[in-house]
Design a protein around this motif. Sequence first.
Motif, PDB file in Angstrom:
ATOM      1  N   PRO A  71     -70.576  25.893   4.036  1.00 38.65           N
ATOM      2  CA  PRO A  71     -69.815  24.664   4.285  1.00 38.65           C
ATOM      3  C   PRO A  71     -69.997  24.165   5.720  1.00 38.65           C
ATOM      4  N   THR A  72     -70.178  22.861   5.820  1.00 38.27           N
ATOM      5  CA  THR A  72     -70.413  22.268   7.141  1.00 38.27           C
ATOM      6  C   THR A  72     -69.141  21.649   7.709  1.00 38.27           C
ATOM      7  N   ASP A  73     -68.030  21.795   7.031  1.00 39.67           N
ATOM      8  CA  ASP A  73     -66.767  21.281   7.585  1.00 39.67           C
ATOM      9  C   ASP A  73     -66.493  21.945   8.928  1.00 39.67           C
ATOM     10  N   ALA A  74     -66.039  21.144   9.881  1.00 43.46           N
ATOM     11  CA  ALA A  74     -65.582  21.729  11.138  1.00 43.46           C
ATOM     12  C   ALA A  74     -64.434  22.659  10.768  1.00 43.46           C
ATOM     13  N   GLY A  75     -64.440  23.851  11.309  1.00 39.53           N
ATOM     14  CA  GLY A  75     -63.321  24.741  11.019  1.00 39.53           C
ATOM     15  C   GLY A  75     -63.619  25.786   9.966  1.00 39.53           C
ATOM     16  N   TRP A  76     -64.638  25.586   9.140  1.00 36.37           N
ATOM     17  CA  TRP A  76     -64.920  26.618   8.134  1.00 36.37           C
ATOM     18  C   TRP A  76     -65.335  27.928   8.808  1.00 36.37           C
ATOM     19  N   ALA A  77     -66.272  27.829   9.743  1.00 33.16           N
ATOM     20  CA  ALA A  77     -66.838  29.048  10.347  1.00 33.16           C
ATOM     21  C   ALA A  77     -65.868  29.744  11.300  1.00 33.16           C
ATOM     22  N   THR A  78     -64.894  29.031  11.799  1.00 32.74           N
ATOM     23  CA  THR A  78     -63.998  29.643  12.801  1.00 32.74           C
ATOM     24  C   THR A  78     -62.700  30.156  12.203  1.00 32.74           C
ATOM     25  N   GLN A  79     -62.496  29.970  10.903  1.00 29.96           N
ATOM     26  CA  GLN A  79     -61.252  30.499  10.345  1.00 29.96           C
ATOM     27  C   GLN A  79     -61.254  32.016  10.491  1.00 29.96           C
ATOM     28  N   THR A  80     -60.093  32.546  10.829  1.00 29.99           N
ATOM     29  CA  THR A  80     -59.978  33.931  11.292  1.00 29.99           C
ATOM     30  C   THR A  80     -58.952  34.689  10.457  1.00 29.99           C
ATOM     31  N   TRP A  81     -59.314  35.931  10.118  1.00 25.56           N
ATOM     32  CA  TRP A  81     -58.366  36.783   9.385  1.00 25.56           C
ATOM     33  C   TRP A  81     -58.284  38.128  10.098  1.00 25.56           C
ATOM     34  N   THR A  82     -57.279  38.929   9.760  1.00 24.07           N
ATOM     35  CA  THR A  82     -57.183  40.246  10.395  1.00 24.07           C
ATOM     36  C   THR A  82     -57.186  41.362   9.344  1.00 24.07           C
ATOM     37  N   PHE A  83     -57.813  42.467   9.726  1.00 24.65           N
ATOM     38  CA  PHE A  83     -57.920  43.654   8.873  1.00 24.65           C
ATOM     39  C   PHE A  83     -57.839  44.889   9.762  1.00 24.65           C
ATOM     40  N   TYR A  84     -57.351  45.990   9.214  1.00 25.80           N
ATOM     41  CA  TYR A  84     -57.455  47.261   9.928  1.00 25.80           C
ATOM     42  C   TYR A  84     -58.834  47.867   9.688  1.00 25.80           C
TER      43      TYR A  84
END
Length: 497
Positions: free
Chosen positions: A299-312
Amino acid sequence: MSKDHESLERDGLFGAGATRRGFLKTASLVTGGFGLFGLAPGRARAQSDDPENCTPPASPNPPVPFTPDTSQPVLPRKSAFDLTSSDIQLLQDAYGALRDLTQKNPEDPRGWQQQANVHCWYCGGGQDGEAGPEIHGSYRFFPWHRCYLYYHERILGKLVGNPNFRLPYWDWSDPSDRTLPPPYTNPNDASNPLFDQNRGASPTDQIPAQYVNPTYMQGLLSTTRWQVFMGTDFSAGNVENGPHGLVHIFVGDPTLQAANQDMGILATAAQDPVFFAHHSNIDRYWDVWLQQGGGRTNPTDAGWATQTWTFYDENSVLRSITAGDVVNFQQNLRYSYGGAAAATDVAPLLSISSQQNSTLGPDPLTRKVAVPGAVRSRLLSAAESAPQRRSVVLHIEGIEHAPTQAAVVHVFANKPGATAATELSGKNFLGYFAIVPNSLRQAHSHGESHVVFDVSNAVSNLLEGQQELAVTLVPATAKGKPENTQITFDEIYLAAE
Ligand code: C2O
């Protein structure tokens, strides 16, 4: 909001009730719900394990950003049907260790139950469906699951002291691999750490070929639009809505009627070890799609590549990781599988059904419109004129259905007599979608699915000699017509994209 969404709204074709949620939230309480499970005789299910609350354990420290561990070799994930006996032993030992960790220390974020709860948290967060973020039903689906599987793989490797451990994948699209992979069912009891008591599918049940055969998969892969394959900010892609959901439902109920835990409910799905093999295959298909080239991109939407999640991670350190971090998985995540279209505006061309909240019961339902000459030539030229060929895409919006039931719907064009027995092939078959509820028990939350089919290759055939276009939705189960389906949907329309 994406460009596509805006242009649809401008054209007044986007339903007012459209939401970002793709997968369905079940909508009423199940009381004394075990009577609803439709147990096969002689098969005992465990108590409901649909978590009330799956909030992850708090971290004493803020998350540490992901960095690639390039000291590790890049190793293949193998087919779960091609594992050697030592691969199988390692896999079973790893899941055994993961289960033991939950026994010894339920709070350890790496343990079996905590790992399964991570998936529950990211599909709405347990019983109320509102606590956690929702990564299903959108273009978050592929990258989020890639991150989740990566940390899961690292944890398993660490627990068996073998950093070369890689997850296997279950390629259900291979005609000889349509049963659960043997390591997960042999032995088919709790002595096998890969066994799950909450499965409806037996070791010999096969996913009906019509839903997962190579020709069907080719059709899904043929689109060059990331909006169709991977989904958008507010809608699921064709693999998520199709075979992904279907395999979930199948493992819970091979007749494809009930939403049975574990796999048939998103909140409990990751309590079945086969979840990770299923999702490894989904992850592999993401790569297969991109490898075809031809303008296919993430996806080329601004924001797709920078969405961030957390995991242990494997050392119980909370990590933050972005979609962009996992695009190059060979380099950054150290595994492999053997084996740029510019975003354009969506131009809705033909509304086939404009009524909000149409109801689909167990019987097929057909909606028809006349195709004016001007629209017809726009559709044909969109699909035909190389080199600027655009895709013609059928959209079905605002799909919702009743809780506790799964749903599989076959979609045909210009075949108003279609039934659940009609073959899923030929020029009139457009595709199918499978709906997996999030939870058995969510009381007050609704969500919607938005389904898309790329019909570029079919459109000239469909319009040939026809003044009308009819779309028929056919609810189905593995045995034919369902007993009691209750689905609602909003607009159905064709767009050139
Ligand atoms: Cu997160 Cu297959 O679902």
